[in-house]
Design a protein around this motif. Structure first.
Motif, mmCIF file in Angstrom:
data_model
loop_
_atom_site.group_PDB
_atom_site.id
_atom_site.type_symbol
_atom_site.label_atom_id
_atom_site.label_comp_id
_atom_site.label_asym_id
_atom_site.label_seq_id
_atom_site.Cartn_x
_atom_site.Cartn_y
_atom_site.Cartn_z
ATOM 1 N N GLU A 18 39.202 25.767 39.505
ATOM 2 C CA GLU A 18 39.401 26.873 38.565
ATOM 3 C C GLU A 18 38.102 27.502 38.076
ATOM 4 O OE1 GLU A 18 42.073 25.679 35.462
ATOM 5 O OE2 GLU A 18 43.471 24.880 36.932
ATOM 6 N N ALA B 223 35.925 32.066 43.381
ATOM 7 C CA ALA B 223 35.320 33.397 43.271
ATOM 8 C C ALA B 223 36.359 34.405 42.786
ATOM 9 C CB ALA B 223 34.738 33.829 44.609
ATOM 10 N N GLY B 224 37.599 34.223 43.181
ATOM 11 C CA GLY B 224 38.652 35.147 42.755
ATOM 12 C C GLY B 224 39.398 34.593 41.565
ATOM 13 N N ALA B 225 40.571 35.173 41.305
ATOM 14 C CA ALA B 225 41.355 34.738 40.152
ATOM 15 C C ALA B 225 42.838 34.929 40.461
ATOM 16 C CB ALA B 225 40.966 35.532 38.910
ATOM 17 N N GLY B 226 43.664 34.402 39.560
ATOM 18 C CA GLY B 226 45.104 34.648 39.594
ATOM 19 C C GLY B 226 45.734 34.433 40.955
ATOM 20 N N GLN C 294 45.182 35.533 43.945
ATOM 21 C CA GLN C 294 44.345 35.217 45.108
ATOM 22 C C GLN C 294 44.018 33.712 45.147
ATOM 23 O OE1 GLN C 294 43.685 38.144 43.194
ATOM 24 N NE2 GLN C 294 44.775 39.258 44.778
ATOM 25 N N CYS C 295 43.764 33.117 43.994
ATOM 26 C CA CYS C 295 43.454 31.684 43.940
ATOM 27 C C CYS C 295 44.682 30.856 44.270
ATOM 28 C CB CYS C 295 43.006 31.279 42.549
ATOM 29 S SG CYS C 295 41.435 31.911 42.145
ATOM 30 N N ALA D 142 45.220 30.813 47.904
ATOM 31 C CA ALA D 142 44.258 29.942 48.605
ATOM 32 C C ALA D 142 44.684 28.482 48.447
ATOM 33 C CB ALA D 142 42.852 30.150 48.045
ATOM 34 N N LEU E 51 28.959 32.277 37.683
ATOM 35 C CA LEU E 51 30.296 32.520 37.136
ATOM 36 C C LEU E 51 30.613 34.003 36.957
ATOM 37 C CD1 LEU E 51 30.390 29.622 34.487
ATOM 38 C CD2 LEU E 51 31.253 29.618 36.832
ATOM 39 N N LEU F 193 29.475 37.183 41.207
ATOM 40 C CA LEU F 193 30.317 37.494 42.378
ATOM 41 C C LEU F 193 31.392 38.535 42.059
ATOM 42 C CD1 LEU F 193 30.606 34.017 44.139
ATOM 43 C CD2 LEU F 193 28.891 35.814 44.407
ATOM 44 N N SER G 87 38.938 33.213 47.891
ATOM 45 C CA SER G 87 39.719 34.095 47.023
ATOM 46 C C SER G 87 38.911 35.274 46.486
ATOM 47 C CB SER G 87 40.276 33.278 45.849
ATOM 48 O OG SER G 87 39.219 32.622 45.160
ATOM 49 N N GLY G 88 37.647 35.399 46.885
ATOM 50 C CA GLY G 88 36.778 36.460 46.360
ATOM 51 C C GLY G 88 37.200 37.848 46.822
ATOM 52 N N TYR G 89 36.677 38.860 46.115
ATOM 53 C CA TYR G 89 37.114 40.238 46.382
ATOM 54 C C TYR G 89 36.138 40.964 47.304
ATOM 55 C CZ TYR G 89 40.199 38.801 42.718
ATOM 56 O OH TYR G 89 41.112 38.085 41.994
ATOM 57 N N TRP G 90 35.844 40.348 48.435
ATOM 58 C CA TRP G 90 34.882 40.905 49.385
ATOM 59 C C TRP G 90 35.450 42.189 49.982
ATOM 60 C CZ3 TRP G 90 32.176 37.809 46.981
ATOM 61 C CH2 TRP G 90 32.461 36.461 46.848
ATOM 62 N N GLU H 167 46.824 44.792 42.343
ATOM 63 C CA GLU H 167 47.016 43.374 42.710
ATOM 64 C C GLU H 167 45.682 42.626 42.817
ATOM 65 O OE1 GLU H 167 47.674 45.793 45.971
ATOM 66 O OE2 GLU H 167 48.580 46.296 44.038
ATOM 67 N N LYS H 168 44.570 43.380 42.834
ATOM 68 C CA LYS H 168 43.254 42.719 42.893
ATOM 69 C C LYS H 168 42.395 43.245 41.744
ATOM 70 C CE LYS H 168 43.176 41.842 47.839
ATOM 71 N NZ LYS H 168 42.512 42.121 49.119
ATOM 72 N N LEU I 286 38.310 41.297 35.623
ATOM 73 C CA LEU I 286 37.481 40.090 35.607
ATOM 74 C C LEU I 286 36.071 40.403 35.144
ATOM 75 C CD1 LEU I 286 38.479 38.267 38.891
ATOM 76 C CD2 LEU I 286 39.098 37.679 36.558
ATOM 77 N N ARG J 212 48.939 38.526 36.785
ATOM 78 C CA ARG J 212 48.386 37.510 35.911
ATOM 79 C C ARG J 212 46.976 37.192 36.380
ATOM 80 N NH1 ARG J 212 52.636 33.194 33.921
ATOM 81 N NH2 ARG J 212 54.276 34.640 33.409
ATOM 82 N N VAL J 213 46.113 37.063 35.444
ATOM 83 C CA VAL J 213 44.722 36.802 35.805
ATOM 84 C C VAL J 213 44.289 35.526 35.123
ATOM 85 C CG1 VAL J 213 42.400 37.725 35.804
ATOM 86 C CG2 VAL J 213 44.352 39.266 35.740
ATOM 87 N N LYS J 214 43.694 34.666 35.874
ATOM 88 C CA LYS J 214 43.141 33.479 35.242
ATOM 89 C C LYS J 214 41.628 33.611 35.215
ATOM 90 C CE LYS J 214 43.651 28.839 35.797
ATOM 91 N NZ LYS J 214 42.600 28.954 36.675
ATOM 92 N N VAL K 113 37.938 32.132 33.985
ATOM 93 C CA VAL K 113 37.323 30.880 33.541
ATOM 94 C C VAL K 113 35.860 31.137 33.228
ATOM 95 C CG1 VAL K 113 36.777 28.534 34.142
ATOM 96 C CG2 VAL K 113 38.890 29.527 34.927
#
Lengths: 391, 494
Positions: A99, A103-106, A108-109, A112, B39, B42, B97-100, B458-459, B464, B490-492, B494
């Motif tokens: 968590e 690199a991503g969130a919500g 997308q994570c 994965a 944190l 990226l 999961s990154g937004y490349w 959706e992204k 973030l 929903r966005v998590k 951290v």
């Protein structure tokens, strides 16, 4: 829990291998990989590299589940040198979900995570930090709308092995301290109740030394089995001995030389902290030999002059007040140790006290070592009173 | 510790203040480096695009931007190769999961690669500076050297087993090794990101009442500080009011918390001395309770805390080093953006990130000063590190504050006959992440997302960016709703 786990599933092998085994042609597979590379905007030629890598032995997949935690366990890995965090996640393992580090969130994570769990069912290592709240249906910790209790059941039952990092996931830790408002529960207790058979390694500490976690991972990767564990599910290489038995201040204990207050003469000479409530005599950990953060001598609590509070020991840390004297596991000390400094004309001289204590201390030391050698351990004697909560 | 010391009316030995201050300075330096590079970066830097960069062009760019000696072609090429091998393995791990390639990613491959190069280098420097915390604090994280009344460290230059000359100069050598990383890498990179994403100075201001507390006490009573703090209402730094001491009623009397929208039993505004914390979970209610976080207010209004609040307050107080690093950062941004960028630009998502780097540079300088102050005091023959606390009968109330990496932190205690009767912590992320208060006024996170662009619903990378700019200290669940109040994502964070 017995030592080691036979029949631990093979952690190698990957989706590429399985695709090829299912009869997907190498040519089609290469095409797919080239497509992936193009979609990601990678330079030409990297598709072939991906195809080769995917069919080669993979880095073992690791999923990290964070429950009721403070991220201290993750932070401890930011401080390690051998290996470093970057070496760990770029070269040694494939950390597929974490968590704090994702690199991503919500969505997308979560995707994965789902993908890794499907592809590596029964083969991934699950790391859990934080305790699991079970009170009121587990509503005190939710991720993506699900309780962490249900996530642990789902992810834990499909893992090859679980590493419970930190005191919280090992035995409840700080959140489980009285009055335990959320019903904080360790991983192994949840598994026992739910009948989940996945082996659990406990790495307690608040946070544990990063190397105790890393060495467990490296042990797994190198020897393809879990390290030997003690009755509490802790690796023997890290928790096999009392802090007291490896402490650099032990000679002062044996000789009856104690600090009585921070900054007093004994404290400034580096004397034993037993009388300040040090829990080294009832805490199993390798702090004094391993030290912390590669920062040289004295880099651990007793080394800087603060009593150990038993952060890694069930029923000690967060349960017994800081300055309450420890229960000695193997021996009982004389009722009255000589003081460090007596007023002139009263009681024994400093030198006299030290000599007397030295003789008594040597005898205690020998007795302790002997009972250790014989493997004798009076477990009940070491248990603290669970009712003695800090008020 | 400060809370109980305040309740007991204690003074703290100078050495203990300096040791605590050094731990805070070193920890904050590490914390801010990690937040930016590991944190938050990226959200702005596309690692996959960096693989297409020409390492020689990247080295030239690095040389142009800063005198940092580790931007050589060889070093950059080695790190690019490392990343190529990693991406080529097909196992992207936490980076999967990154937004490349996201349309909001605007940096060129060369700029992306320079940032990726520093992403890897920064790991080493944050480790290094953290050793100061380990030597003084026993270990890191979770130091174990502090005690009510001072510290548990013993100072004795003539003992092999306590804080002696070797240990003190080991600390100095660590500080020297980290040297100009903060000024010539971190500060330059955040300025560059700010310049290339100049449109982000328009988004994310949110709540513009800023609260920070003074820190790095330089006397035994907590009345003289190396770093000032205070309160700025309505984003107007000319209205700055300083918080002057550990006893200042201006802070003590103006903090309250509301639980109207929080999962606790009741609906009230209370001072921390009078509060309770009784959980009452209801699940998400649009108009009712929807968060575990309480809603703090200062003088009845929400306030933003954190490096931006701290930097603006120190700037308003005329703190020299803060002015120096703010002006330097703004000059770099202006030069790269080709337009004059002023202090006003700091009230934004990207300004919050820039302020964190400015604060990091200020704190690193402070660390050096505190080391010197400790050595000077020991040289005078003062070895004291601890005053013994005594707990009298009756009731005492105390509060203690600290300007933590995420902002103003305060703890509040009521002691009755030597036993804790009430204890409340009002922590930085509570100030920033709190739900609407009893007046239904939004907290800083919520307010900062008004008008925040989102290119691909959706992204929601842009969401973030703004939430991460606060450096949230919680695995918070942020819920985005469209006008019809349907949950869209929903966005998590951290």
């Amino acid at each position: 829990m017995k030592d080691g786990f036979e029949g631990l599933p093979d952690l190698s092998g990957g989706p590429g291998e399985r695709l090829l085994a299912r009869g997907v042609s190498r040519r089609d597979f290469l095409k797919v990989c080239t497509g992936i590379a193009a979609a990601m905007g990678l330079p030409l030629g990297m598709g072939a590299q991906i195809a080769e890598a995917v069919t080669n032995p993979k880095r073992p997949p690791v999923i990290w589940l964070s429950a009721q935690e403070c991220t201290g366990c993750t932070e401890s890995l930011l401080r390690t040198n051998h290996p470093t965090l970057e070496k760990l996640i770029l070269e040694l393992i494939s950390l597929d979900y974490h968590e704090t580090l994702n690199a991503g969130a919500g969505k997308q994570c979560e995707e994965a995570l789902k993908k890794s769990m499907q592809e590596n069912k029964g083969k991934y290592i699950l790391v859990v930090d934080g305790s699991i709240p079970v009170k009121d249906g587990g509503i005190y910790c939710k991720i993506g709308g699900k309780t962490v209790l249900s996530l642990l059941e789902e992810q834990g039952s499909q893992a090859a092995a679980v590493i419970a990092i930190g005191s919280c996931s090992s035995w409840g830790g700080m959140p489980s301290a009285y009055p335990n408002p959320t019903g904080a529960t360790p991983v192994h207790a949840i598994f026992k109740e739910k009948g989940i058979k996945t082996p659990v390694v406990n790495i307690p500490g608040c946070p544990p030394n990063g190397y105790n976690f890393l060495s467990t991972v490296l042990y797994l990767l190198t020897f393809k089995k879990l390290p030997q564990l003690d009755e509490e599910g802790r690796p023997k290489f890290a928790y096999g001995r009392l802090i007291h038995d490896n402490c650099e201040r032990r000679p002062h204990f044996d000789a009856g030389r104690f600090a009585l207050e921070f900054g007093d003469d004994g404290h400034r000479k580096g004397y034993c902290l037993y009388k300040l409530g040090c829990k080294g005599p009832e805490t199993y950990n390798n702090c004094p030999t391993l030290l912390y953060n590669d920062a040289g001598s004295q880099a651990w609590p007793v080394g800087t002059g603060h009593p150990c509070f038993g952060c890694s020991e069930n029923k000690v840390g967060f349960n017994i007040p800081l300055h309450t004297p420890a229960v000695l596991k193997d021996v009982t000390p004389p009722v009255n140790f000589p003081g460090i400094v007596e007023d002139k004309g009263k009681g024994v001289t400093v030198a006299g006290a030290a000599i007397a204590a030295g003789v008594a201390g040597a005898a205690i030391g020998v007795a302790a070592a002997t009972s250790k050698n014989l493997g004798k351990k009076d477990k009940d004697k070491g248990k603290s009173d669970p009712e003695s909560k800090e008020s | 510790m400060r809370t109980v010391e305040n309740a007991l009316g204690m003074e703290i030995p100078l050495n203990a203040q300096y040791i605590r201050n050094m731990i805070m300075g070193a920890h904050a330096t590490h914390d801010h480096i990690v937040h930016f590079y590991h944190l938050a970066a990226l959200d702005w830097v596309d690692i996959v695009s960096a693989l297409k960069a020409d390492p020689r062009a990247v080295a030239r760019l690095g040389e142009k931007l800063s005198p940092w000696p580790h931007n050589t072609y060889q070093e950059i090429k080695a790190n690019q190769d490392k990343l190529k091998t990693f991406v080529g393995s097909g196992q992207l791990g936490v980076y999967a999961s990154g937004y490349w390639g996201h349309p909001a990613m605007k940096l060129s491959p060369d700029v992306n690669m320079l940032a990726a190069h520093h992403y890897l280098q920064a790991l080493e420097y944050q480790r290094e500076i953290n050793r100061v915390v380990a030597v003084l604090g026993s270990k890191t994280p979770h130091i174990q050297n502090v005690a009510v009344g001072g510290v548990a460290n013993a100072i004795n230059p003539d003992s092999p087993d306590v804080l002696n000359t070797e240990r003190l100069f080991y600390i100095k050598s660590i500080i020297d090794k980290v040297d100009d990383f903060v000024e010539n890498v971190l500060l330059v990179d955040t300025a560059a990101v700010g310049a290339f994403y100049a449109d982000w100075t328009k988004y994310g201001a949110g709540v513009m009442n800023y609260l920070s507390v003074p820190d790095m006490p330089m006397d035994t009573k907590g009345t003289v500080f190396e770093l000032p703090g205070g309160y700025i209402p309505d984003g107007d730094i000319s209205k700055f009011t300083a918080i002057k001491s550990y006893q200042d009623p201006f802070f003590r009397d103006n903090v309250k918390e509301s639980i109207k929208h929080s999962w606790y039993d009741g609906d009230w505004d209370k001072h921390p001395f009078e509060e309770d914390t009784v959980p009452k979970y209801t699940d998400f209610q649009d108009k009712g309770k929807y968060s575990w976080v309480k809603s703090p207010t200062f003088r009845g209004k929400p306030a933003q805390v954190g490096p931006l609040a701290n930097v603006l307050c120190m700037y308003a107080a005329g703190h020299g080093p803060t002015k120096k690093y703010v002006d330097k950062t703004l000059a770099t941004v202006s030069a790269l953006a080709g337009a004059k960028v002023g202090v006003g630009a700091l009230h934004s998502t990207i300004g919050r990130i820039a302020a964190r780097s400015v604060r990091c540079a200020v704190l690193f300088d402070t660390l050096k000063n505190q080391w010197k102050a400790l050595m000077d005091n020991i040289e005078k023959g003062d070895m004291r590190t601890f005053n013994r606390p005594t707990f009298p009968k009756g009731e005492q109330r105390g509060f203690g504050f600290h300007e933590a990496p995420r902002g103003a932190l305060s703890h509040w205690i009521v002691i009755k006959d030597g036993v804790t009767k009430n204890y409340q912590a009002v922590v930085p992320s509570t100030w920033n992440a709190g739900p609407r208060n009893s007046q239904d006024a939004m907290g800083p996170y919520e307010a900062s997302l008004i008008g925040n662009p989102v290119a691909v619903p959706e992204k929601p990378l842009e969401v973030l960016r703004t939430v991460h700019s606060f450096d949230p200290c919680l695995a918070c669940a942020i819920h985005l709703f469209d006008k019809e109040h349907d949950e869209i994502v929903r966005v998590k964070a951290v």
